[in-house]
Design an enzyme around this catalytic site. Structure first.
Site, PDB file in Angstrom:
ATOM      1  N   HIS A 335       0.816  -1.214   0.000  1.00  0.00           N
ATOM      2  CA  HIS A 335       0.000   0.000   0.000  1.00  0.00           C
ATOM      3  C   HIS A 335       0.851   1.266   0.000  1.00  0.00           C
ATOM      4  O   HIS A 335       0.464   2.271  -0.604  1.00  0.00           O
ATOM      5  CB  HIS A 335      -0.951  -0.009   1.199  1.00  0.00           C
ATOM      6  N   GLU A 359     -10.053  -2.980   2.416  1.00  0.00           N
ATOM      7  CA  GLU A 359      -9.363  -3.265   3.688  1.00  0.00           C
ATOM      8  C   GLU A 359      -9.097  -2.002   4.495  1.00  0.00           C
ATOM      9  O   GLU A 359      -8.908  -2.058   5.701  1.00  0.00           O
ATOM     10  CB  GLU A 359      -8.029  -3.981   3.431  1.00  0.00           C
ATOM     11  N   ASP A 450      -7.415   0.524  -6.486  1.00  0.00           N
ATOM     12  CA  ASP A 450      -6.933  -0.654  -5.765  1.00  0.00           C
ATOM     13  C   ASP A 450      -7.998  -1.738  -5.875  1.00  0.00           C
ATOM     14  O   ASP A 450      -8.554  -2.200  -4.883  1.00  0.00           O
ATOM     15  CB  ASP A 450      -6.666  -0.290  -4.298  1.00  0.00           C
TER      16      ASP A 450
END
Length: 653
Positions: A335, A359, A450
């Site tokens: 990330h 997440e 993402d």
């Protein structure tokens, strides 16, 4: 001969007078026949005195003789036959009518291998208790017993075998070591993960203290491996599963379930949301960490492990539809590499959009930038986001960031979270000819995708429609930056990704870059695509190390703990991202020979300058490497591709 595919399972009735070794052989052969031919075996209990076969006449028409090597043929239709000498010699198949399309006939096969240590030695040396435990485990799951037995190994434990209608179990005990090993094989299509908790409850019996002053014994500890048997992909057995794929196939099985190198595996949760199957696992990868160090980290003996338990934790891994998404020991690398490369390429990112990122870790990294005033996150699966908040709280933890207004990044005042289809969300607001549905809606400085990579079949269909890609371009500010993870580095050169790059070029992006990150815990490098709306951001992409360090110091927030906010991203990492791997350059030049020849001739014969405006292909890795990256002080020029022939035009005298 009987057609084994039409056999029907039946319960064995073993002659109690049969001698133990013979019963063992019979039971073992039964198990082999059952799994090979996909049918159950009935051991007929024939009386030793003269008499008739104890089978109802209406069943005789469904009974077929099966001669096996060393066994005589039994003619069941001869009711006058003397069966006195046959009671210990014959196997009989019950071939009652059965649907040829019965899925269980395919023999899908799942196997579970379990070892448990620190088990009660008295339990391991008790034939009666072992039998009861074995029967109780499988009977609870509707497996009917056919035969079972245990054999003592000179009072040094037992080896037990159980044959059930759709399963075979073998277990071996080692009382002196406090260990039991178990092997469970089923023909059922359902995986055996649900058995683990039951196995632990039935067989993981803790050792008891003899005297009150004795030290406490360590609790039982279980390791296991789950295997998918029968070459199911080769024979197309996966088609029996809803959606064509078992929930334990894919990377979940390849990377975790079937790997003995992962110990202390535990399924923390499995949830079927409206959109996907979600697995949360904990495990220790013994290639990098040891179980002994983990156990020591839980103690209070003053050791290094006990003083730094965060370094020896079990890994946490989340899987979506069987594919690995993120892990505790790899998520920060992934990330940070995804977010900060894009953020540094914009001169002053204030408004950021995140597509996916359920997440919460992508959101966390964006909120580390002081310039950010608002982050809009759009994820279609709200249930998955809530599951991550519950089982992966570290991913969205903003409690240590100075300036954060909430412990969870999802609750930060700067974050706006939508549980919607992100593709449609952008099309509704930024597609060509449309005005913002929300008058307060503004353009984004950075858009981070993402979500699934372009090699995913479903996502590929979305990328084919240029409306979405155009809405991304329209949604960016003048110096806007778009970044997306595009999957495995090996797959980043396939047709789908090439199409993705071409489409971004067609809608107007002026500069495109690909970089790989190899430390994200995916067992292979992961590729990212950066698309810049104009050439201003291109300068920032090629900043030197000193300028990058200065920007990071100015932009990144500090922490309450005093620990660095960034663990894996710095100037040296950003420098490694600036140029793509040589494989991308090689593939590009194989497809665009004229452009690459032109660059080589130009580098050989001309001096070039710092800022390059490319009016041709915005993705030319050879051009970037040899011109922009290696020649910072020369004349500015452009490559124009016309009719396949490259020309050079000087923009500055």
């Amino acid at each position: 001969m009987v057609n084994a595919r039409h056999c029907k399972n039946d319960i064995a009735d073993v002659d109690p007078q049969l001698h133990f070794p013979r019963v063992a052989v019979i039971s073992t052969v039964c198990g082999v026949i059952s799994f090979v031919f996909g049918c159950g075996v009935r051991i007929v209990n024939l009386p030793r005195d003269k008499g008739k076969l104890p089978i109802q006449p209406d069943r005789l028409e469904n009974m077929h003789q099966v001669p096996l090597q060393g066994l005589r043929v039994l003619n069941l239709t001869d009711e006058s036959a003397n069966y006195t000498s046959l009671s210990e010699s014959w196997f009989v198949f019950d071939a009652s009518d059965r649907d040829e399309d019965d899925e269980s006939a395919a023999g899908i096969g799942n196997q579970l291998l379990v070892d448990i240590k620190n088990v009660n030695s008295n339990f391991l040396n008790s034939e009666e208790r072992l039998k009861k435990a074995m029967i109780a485990l499988l009977a609870e799951n509707d497996f009917e017993p056919v035969s079972y037995y245990c054999r003592s190994r000179n009072h040094a434990g037992y080896s037990c075998h159980g044959h059930f209608d759709e399963a075979v179990m073998n277990l071996y005990t080692f009382p002196f070591n406090g260990v039991i090993s178990l092997d469970l094989l089923t023909r059922d299509e359902e995986d055996l993960i649900s058995f683990l908790e039951k196995i632990e409850g039935v067989f993981a019996i803790p050792e008891e203290k003899i005297h009150q002053l004795d030290e406490d014994y360590p609790p039982p500890q279980m390791t296991w491996t789950h295997k998918l048997r029968n070459f199911r992909h080769e024979f197309g057995v996966e088609d029996y599963h809803e959606g064509g794929k078992s929930v334990v196939e894919g990377e979940l099985t390849q990377d975790i379930l079937s790997q003995p190198g992962f110990e202390m595996k535990k399924q923390v949760a499995f949830v079927e949301t409206k959109y996907q199957n979600v697995h949360f696992y904990e495990a220790i990868n013994t290639h990098f960490r040891s179980v002994a160090s983990y156990e020591k980290s839980l103690s209070k003996d003053g050791s290094y492990e006990s003083l730094h338990p965060e370094l020896f934790r079990q890994d946490k891994i989340v899987f979506l539809d069987g594919d690995s998404q993120s892990s505790l020991y790899g998520e920060a690398v992934y990330h940070e590499g995804l977010v900060h490369a894009a953020m540094l390429t914009h001169p002053n990112p204030k408004r950021v959009a995140i597509i996916g990122g359920g997440e919460g870790a992508t959101l966390r990294e964006v909120l580390k930038h002081k310039t950010v005033q608002e982050v809009v996150m759009i994820d279609i699966d709200g249930e998955f986001v809530q599951l991550c908040r519950k089982y992966l709280p570290e991913w969205s933890d903003c409690s240590d960031l100075v300036g954060s207004t909430a412990p969870s990044c999802f609750d930060d005042d700067r974050a706006r979270v939508y549980f919607e289809d992100a593709f449609q969300w952008f099309i509704d607001r930024f597609a060509a000819g449309k005005r913002h549905a929300d008058p307060e809606e503004d353009f984004f400085d950075v858009i981070i995708m993402d979500a699934c990579d372009p090699t995913n079949d479903f996502v590929t269909k979305l990328y084919v429609d240029s409306t979405f890609v155009k809405s991304l371009y329209n949604g960016l500010s003048k110096s806007g930056v778009f970044i997306a993870q595009i999957g495995r580095a090996a797959a980043a050169v396939v047709d789908e990704t090439a199409m993705f790059k071409r489409m971004f070029s067609d809608v107007g992006f002026r500069s495109m870059h690909i970089y790989d990150e190899g430390r994200s815990g995916f067992y292979e490098p992961w590729s990212h695509l950066v698309a810049l709306k104009n050439t201003v951001s291109r300068k920032l992409w090629y900043q030197n190390a000193a300028n990058i360090d200065i920007e990071l110091h100015k932009r990144i927030v500090s922490t309450h703990s005093g620990e660095p906010a960034l663990l894996y991203f710095d100037a040296s990492v950003m420098l490694s991202y600036q140029l793509p791997h040589m494989v991308h350059e090689d593939v590009y030049c194989r497809l665009h020979l004229q452009q690459c020849y032109a660059v080589e001739d130009m580098v050989k014969n001309r001096d070039l300058d710092l800022t390059v405006i490319d009016d041709g292909d915005p993705f030319n890795p050879l051009y970037e490497r040899n011109v922009f990256y290696n020649k910072p002080n020369a004349t500015v020029f452009s490559i124009l591709a016309e009719n396949g022939v490259a020309k050079f035009i000087s923009l500055v005298p």
